[in-house]
Motif scaffolding. Structure first.
Motif, short mmCIF file in Angstrom:
data_model
loop_
_atom_site.label_atom_id
_atom_site.label_comp_id
_atom_site.label_asym_id
_atom_site.label_seq_id
_atom_site.Cartn_x
_atom_site.Cartn_y
_atom_site.Cartn_z
N MET A 135 -0.93 8.51 18.40
CA MET A 135 -0.66 7.57 17.70
C MET A 135 -0.06 6.80 18.64
N THR A 138 -1.53 4.77 21.22
CA THR A 138 -2.46 4.02 20.28
C THR A 138 -1.17 2.68 19.30
N GLY A 139 0.16 3.24 19.19
CA GLY A 139 0.85 2.66 19.26
C GLY A 139 1.70 1.31 20.48
N SER A 142 -0.87 -1.63 20.97
CA SER A 142 -1.07 -3.35 20.01
C SER A 142 0.34 -4.27 21.33
N ILE A 153 -10.59 1.80 26.76
CA ILE A 153 -11.87 2.28 25.79
C ILE A 153 -12.77 3.37 26.07
N TYR A 156 -10.90 5.87 25.34
CA TYR A 156 -11.01 6.17 24.16
C TYR A 156 -12.36 7.05 22.74
N LEU A 157 -13.13 6.42 23.54
CA LEU A 157 -14.51 6.79 22.90
C LEU A 157 -14.67 7.96 23.73
N ALA B 2 -2.55 -6.34 16.30
CA ALA B 2 -1.96 -6.06 16.70
C ALA B 2 -1.10 -5.67 15.73
N PHE B 5 -2.67 -2.04 14.65
CA PHE B 5 -2.11 -1.09 15.89
C PHE B 5 -0.57 -0.51 15.47
N THR B 6 0.10 -1.05 14.85
CA THR B 6 1.56 -1.18 14.95
C THR B 6 1.66 0.15 13.41
N SER B 9 -0.22 3.50 13.67
CA SER B 9 0.84 4.31 14.69
C SER B 9 1.93 4.40 13.82
N VAL B 49 -8.50 7.57 14.46
CA VAL B 49 -8.02 6.51 15.36
C VAL B 49 -8.97 6.49 16.53
N VAL B 53 -10.66 2.03 16.97
CA VAL B 53 -10.10 1.96 18.30
C VAL B 53 -11.17 1.64 19.58
N GLY B 54 -12.43 2.77 19.32
CA GLY B 54 -13.13 2.79 20.71
C GLY B 54 -13.92 2.11 19.94
N PHE B 57 -13.20 -1.95 20.17
CA PHE B 57 -13.62 -2.82 21.43
C PHE B 57 -14.80 -2.43 22.10
#
Lengths: 224, 147
Positions: A135, A138-139, A142, A153, A156-157, B2, B5-6, B9, B49, B53-54, B57
């Motif tokens: 988390m 990810t923050g 941003s 990425i 992440y995957l 963005a 995302f914020t 989180s 999450v 994200v994955g 993008f």
């Protein structure tokens, strides 16, 4: 181990794991403070270039070559923008490296959780810690969404694939414990366990205690 | 993006800790050993999450597609595939998770529709939602009357 101790231990592990990884990543990947920040073009420099004298000289300010100044200003502005872009890219690359390193730590955390079968404080703590780290990462991402690259990425995957594997293997790796006879969470004595077992047998009758519909009454009832 | 995302989180960071405590206490009250629910909740949280994200993008950063419309289309396609996989799944947790993930992925694309098509985009989204609701209502009513 008591219930309270287990909860405290798992929360402590869940908080310490991301803190440890964060400190490690910050130490290994230092911020690029040595990169010089580009300077904004100064008007005096432009006038010096065009006229060969200092513009602060009040008396000579009307003798500027305006075309030269305009062109020079445009060129310097474009050069400054390029340098600024490069500077920001270099600055962000340090942060992206940190994010990538944290994501690798998250993946390692979840892989460790796969091997730690059973609901120990360690498995819950490591999973919780990896979640918190994910988390936070990810923050942080941003702020650098423009600079995200394919590798990040991909991480992440990869993390997603491991978690899906973990989700599908959940029943085999972390089997659901018997809600009645489970003695791993409390400190009950053998007598209490026996009491639980007898309570369980009253709820779920054993084959010997089940009476069939056509069964004859017991002799004791006949005597009566 | 963005902002999303914020939001994620900020919202999820304390939620993870609360979940650990809640499910650990609740799980043990029910007699579960150090809480299967906590593990499931944490895994689902992280998978949501990282998956969002994955997969968001994936077309742009990994496949290298620049076109906005193509990005949008691929994301929608991934969302639909996830929903279909979710419907096929037998296990309840996996089915619900994959279904919800697919729905969120599609829902997140509504901003692209508004950006590219303006008010027409809003009309498309609302019309699609309306017809989806009508179809769902008809199917559910038919099932109810048969049963």
């Amino acid at each position: 181990m008591g219930r309270g101790v287990k909860i405290v231990l798992s929360i402590a592990i869940a908080l310490i794991f991301p803190t440890m990884i964060g400190l490690l990543v910050f130490l290994v990947f230092p911020d690029n403070k040595n990169i010089p920040e580009p300077k904004y073009p100064q008007y005096t420099e432009i006038s010096d270039y065009c006229n060969g004298y200092n513009s602060r000289n009040y008396s000579s300010r009307y003798s500027y070559d305006s075309d030269c100044i305009t062109n020079r200003e445009k060129n310097l502005q474009a050069e400054y923008n390029e340098k600024l872009k490069e500077y920001k890219k270099q600055k962000n690359s340090a942060s992206i490296n940190r994010i990538n390193a944290s994501l690798i730590a998250v993946i390692i955390g979840f892989i460790i959780a796969i091997f730690l079968t059973g609901f120990s404080p360690l498995s819950v703590g490591i999973t919780g810690g990896s979640t918190i780290l994910l988390m936070t990462t990810t923050g942080l991402l941003s702020g650098f969404s423009e600079n995200i690259n394919g590798f990040t990425i991909g991480l992440y995957l990869g993390c997603f694939a491991i978690l899906i594997y973990l989700l599908f293997r959940l029943d085999s790796m972390f089997p659901e414990p018997d809600p009645i006879l489970d003695t791993s969470t409390n400190n009950s004595s053998p007598e209490q366990t026996e009491a639980k077992k007898s309570e369980a047998s009253s709820i779920y009758p054993t084959p010997a205690s089940i009476k069939m519909p056509n069964e004859k009454p017991s002799p004791s009832k006949d005597i009566k | 993006m963005a902002l999303a995302f914020t939001f994620l989180s900020v919202l999820i960071y304390p939620a993870a800790i609360i979940m650990i405590v809640y499910f650990a206490v609740n799980g043990t009250k029910k007699g579960h050993s150090m809480s299967r629910e906590a593990m499931i909740a944490l895994i689902l949280l992280s998978a949501t999450v990282s998956g969002l994200v994955g997969l968001t993008f994936l077309p742009n950063k990994i496949l290298g597609i620049e076109s906005n419309a193509l990005n949008f289309g691929i994301r929608i396609a991934i969302g639909v595939v996830l929903i279909i996989i979710g419907v096929i799944m037998k296990s309840k947790i996996q089915r619900n998770f994959i279904l919800v993930l697919g729905l969120i992925l599609i829902f997140l694309q509504s901003s692209y529709v508004f950006e590219n098509f303006g008010s027409y985009g809003a009309l498309i989204v609302v019309t699609m939602a309306f017809f989806a609701l009508i179809i769902a209502t008809v199917l559910l009513t038919r099932k109810h009357s048969n049963g």
